[in-house]
Design a protein around this motif. Sequence first.
Motif, short mmCIF file in Angstrom:
data_model
loop_
_atom_site.label_atom_id
_atom_site.label_comp_id
_atom_site.label_asym_id
_atom_site.label_seq_id
_atom_site.Cartn_x
_atom_site.Cartn_y
_atom_site.Cartn_z
N ALA A 79 -54.60 99.76 -13.84
CA ALA A 79 -54.66 100.54 -12.60
C ALA A 79 -53.57 101.60 -12.50
CB ALA A 79 -54.57 99.60 -11.40
N VAL A 80 -52.62 101.61 -13.45
CA VAL A 80 -51.58 102.65 -13.44
C VAL A 80 -52.26 104.00 -13.72
CG1 VAL A 80 -49.49 103.53 -14.55
CG2 VAL A 80 -49.81 101.05 -14.24
N PRO A 81 -52.08 104.98 -12.85
CA PRO A 81 -52.73 106.28 -13.05
C PRO A 81 -52.43 106.88 -14.43
CG PRO A 81 -51.78 106.16 -10.86
CD PRO A 81 -51.32 104.92 -11.59
N GLU A 82 -53.39 107.59 -14.97
CA GLU A 82 -53.32 108.13 -16.32
C GLU A 82 -52.10 109.03 -16.53
OE1 GLU A 82 -54.30 108.67 -20.25
OE2 GLU A 82 -55.17 107.27 -18.80
N ARG A 83 -51.70 109.74 -15.49
CA ARG A 83 -50.59 110.70 -15.64
C ARG A 83 -49.24 110.00 -15.83
NH1 ARG A 83 -51.92 110.69 -10.18
NH2 ARG A 83 -50.21 110.35 -8.70
N TYR A 84 -49.19 108.72 -15.56
CA TYR A 84 -47.93 107.98 -15.69
C TYR A 84 -47.88 107.26 -17.05
CZ TYR A 84 -47.16 108.65 -10.66
OH TYR A 84 -46.96 109.18 -9.41
N LYS A 85 -47.92 107.99 -18.12
CA LYS A 85 -47.96 107.38 -19.45
C LYS A 85 -46.66 106.63 -19.78
CE LYS A 85 -51.21 110.75 -21.42
NZ LYS A 85 -52.32 109.78 -21.47
N VAL A 86 -45.53 107.29 -19.59
CA VAL A 86 -44.25 106.64 -19.90
C VAL A 86 -43.99 105.48 -18.96
CG1 VAL A 86 -41.75 106.96 -20.09
CG2 VAL A 86 -43.30 108.78 -20.82
N GLU A 87 -44.30 105.69 -17.67
CA GLU A 87 -44.08 104.64 -16.68
C GLU A 87 -44.94 103.42 -16.99
OE1 GLU A 87 -42.66 108.40 -15.34
OE2 GLU A 87 -44.69 107.84 -15.99
N ARG A 88 -46.13 103.66 -17.52
CA ARG A 88 -47.01 102.55 -17.91
C ARG A 88 -46.37 101.75 -19.03
NH1 ARG A 88 -51.08 101.11 -21.46
NH2 ARG A 88 -52.91 100.08 -20.52
N GLN A 89 -45.69 102.42 -19.95
CA GLN A 89 -45.01 101.73 -21.04
C GLN A 89 -43.90 100.83 -20.51
OE1 GLN A 89 -43.78 105.05 -23.54
NE2 GLN A 89 -45.47 104.67 -24.96
N VAL A 90 -43.16 101.35 -19.52
CA VAL A 90 -42.08 100.58 -18.92
C VAL A 90 -42.63 99.34 -18.24
CG1 VAL A 90 -40.19 100.58 -17.25
CG2 VAL A 90 -40.65 102.63 -18.61
N ILE A 91 -43.72 99.51 -17.50
CA ILE A 91 -44.33 98.38 -16.79
C ILE A 91 -44.83 97.33 -17.77
CG2 ILE A 91 -46.27 97.72 -15.31
CD1 ILE A 91 -45.96 100.47 -13.93
N LEU A 92 -45.47 97.77 -18.85
CA LEU A 92 -45.96 96.83 -19.85
C LEU A 92 -44.81 96.10 -20.52
CD1 LEU A 92 -48.13 95.54 -21.56
CD2 LEU A 92 -48.14 97.59 -23.02
N LEU A 93 -43.73 96.81 -20.82
CA LEU A 93 -42.58 96.17 -21.45
C LEU A 93 -41.96 95.14 -20.52
CD1 LEU A 93 -40.98 96.10 -24.06
CD2 LEU A 93 -39.44 97.82 -23.10
N ALA A 94 -41.97 95.41 -19.22
CA ALA A 94 -41.48 94.44 -18.24
C ALA A 94 -42.32 93.16 -18.29
CB ALA A 94 -41.50 95.04 -16.84
N MET A 95 -43.63 93.34 -18.43
CA MET A 95 -44.53 92.18 -18.51
C MET A 95 -44.28 91.37 -19.76
SD MET A 95 -48.16 93.92 -17.38
CE MET A 95 -48.45 94.59 -15.73
N LEU A 96 -43.91 92.04 -20.86
CA LEU A 96 -43.78 91.39 -22.16
C LEU A 96 -42.38 90.88 -22.46
CD1 LEU A 96 -45.89 93.89 -24.29
CD2 LEU A 96 -46.61 91.65 -23.43
N THR A 97 -41.41 91.22 -21.61
CA THR A 97 -40.02 90.81 -21.88
C THR A 97 -39.34 90.13 -20.69
OG1 THR A 97 -39.10 92.95 -21.19
CG2 THR A 97 -39.72 92.69 -23.52
N GLY A 98 -39.88 90.31 -19.48
CA GLY A 98 -39.23 89.74 -18.31
C GLY A 98 -37.95 90.46 -17.93
N MET A 99 -37.74 91.66 -18.45
CA MET A 99 -36.52 92.40 -18.15
C MET A 99 -36.57 93.04 -16.77
SD MET A 99 -35.89 94.26 -21.85
CE MET A 99 -34.47 95.18 -21.24
N ARG A 100 -35.41 93.17 -16.16
CA ARG A 100 -35.30 93.84 -14.86
C ARG A 100 -35.51 95.34 -15.05
NH1 ARG A 100 -31.15 90.06 -15.21
NH2 ARG A 100 -31.18 88.43 -13.61
N ARG A 101 -35.90 96.01 -13.97
CA ARG A 101 -36.16 97.45 -14.07
C ARG A 101 -34.90 98.20 -14.49
NH1 ARG A 101 -38.24 100.45 -8.83
NH2 ARG A 101 -36.06 100.08 -8.27
N GLY A 102 -33.76 97.82 -13.95
CA GLY A 102 -32.51 98.48 -14.31
C GLY A 102 -32.17 98.30 -15.78
N GLU A 103 -32.47 97.11 -16.32
CA GLU A 103 -32.21 96.85 -17.73
C GLU A 103 -33.13 97.71 -18.60
OE1 GLU A 103 -30.89 92.14 -17.32
OE2 GLU A 103 -32.97 92.67 -17.81
#
Length: 223
Positions: free
Chosen positions: A68-92
């Motif tokens: 559901a992440v809008p297409e224009r947010y390509k980099v932001e989508r990567q950050v969100i996915l990495l959060a799902m796969l690592t449990g890291m905080r947004r600041g980290e």
Amino acid sequence: MQKALKEKGLAQSTINNRIQVVKRVLSLSYREWDWLDLPLDGKLRKPSPKNERHIYLTELELGELLEAVPERYKVERQVILLAMLTGMRRGELMGLEPGNVYDGRIVLRPNQTKNGKPRVIPLSDEAQPLVASLPFDTTGDKVRGAFEKAREKIGRPDIRFHDLRHCYASLLASKGETLTSIRDLLGHSSMTVTSRYAHADPTRWDGVVARLPRISNQTATRH
């Protein structure tokens, strides 16, 4: 003190953190600085937080959120996915640099973690391409904006970015990972916080009850 802080709308966990600072100052004032005649730090007590969140998304729900992440947010989508796969905080995540990636793992330095301790997070095959070009060319505000648009699209305005951290831990527990491993991966200082994920692995008790004796057979074996 607590009443005044609650009236300001602060969460109990935030109030507890502030109380801990005051307790530390009182302890030093008596034991180190000789400013007090009596130890007063024990007078302050921290109630258990009642604002703990227990939102755990399934693998399917996480996939729907990511989609559901809008297409224009390509980099932001990567950050969100990495959060799902690592449990890291947004600041980290936003503080990651090429030097944090080593031999298929993310290595966080003490100045990059909340508790000031280094942390090592293994990367799955899905996660490794996400850290190929660090740092992320975005900001925390943009990541939050992309996340909020995604949660609105799937009709889950109650989800917060930090909940992805809980989802990561819950999924690990559901796959049979030990709580001590989850504690270390998340960087918790004690098992008290990590124990909230124990519910996610109901099979962990099967081996325990299997060791119980058969009570109904006891009298039969005596005759």
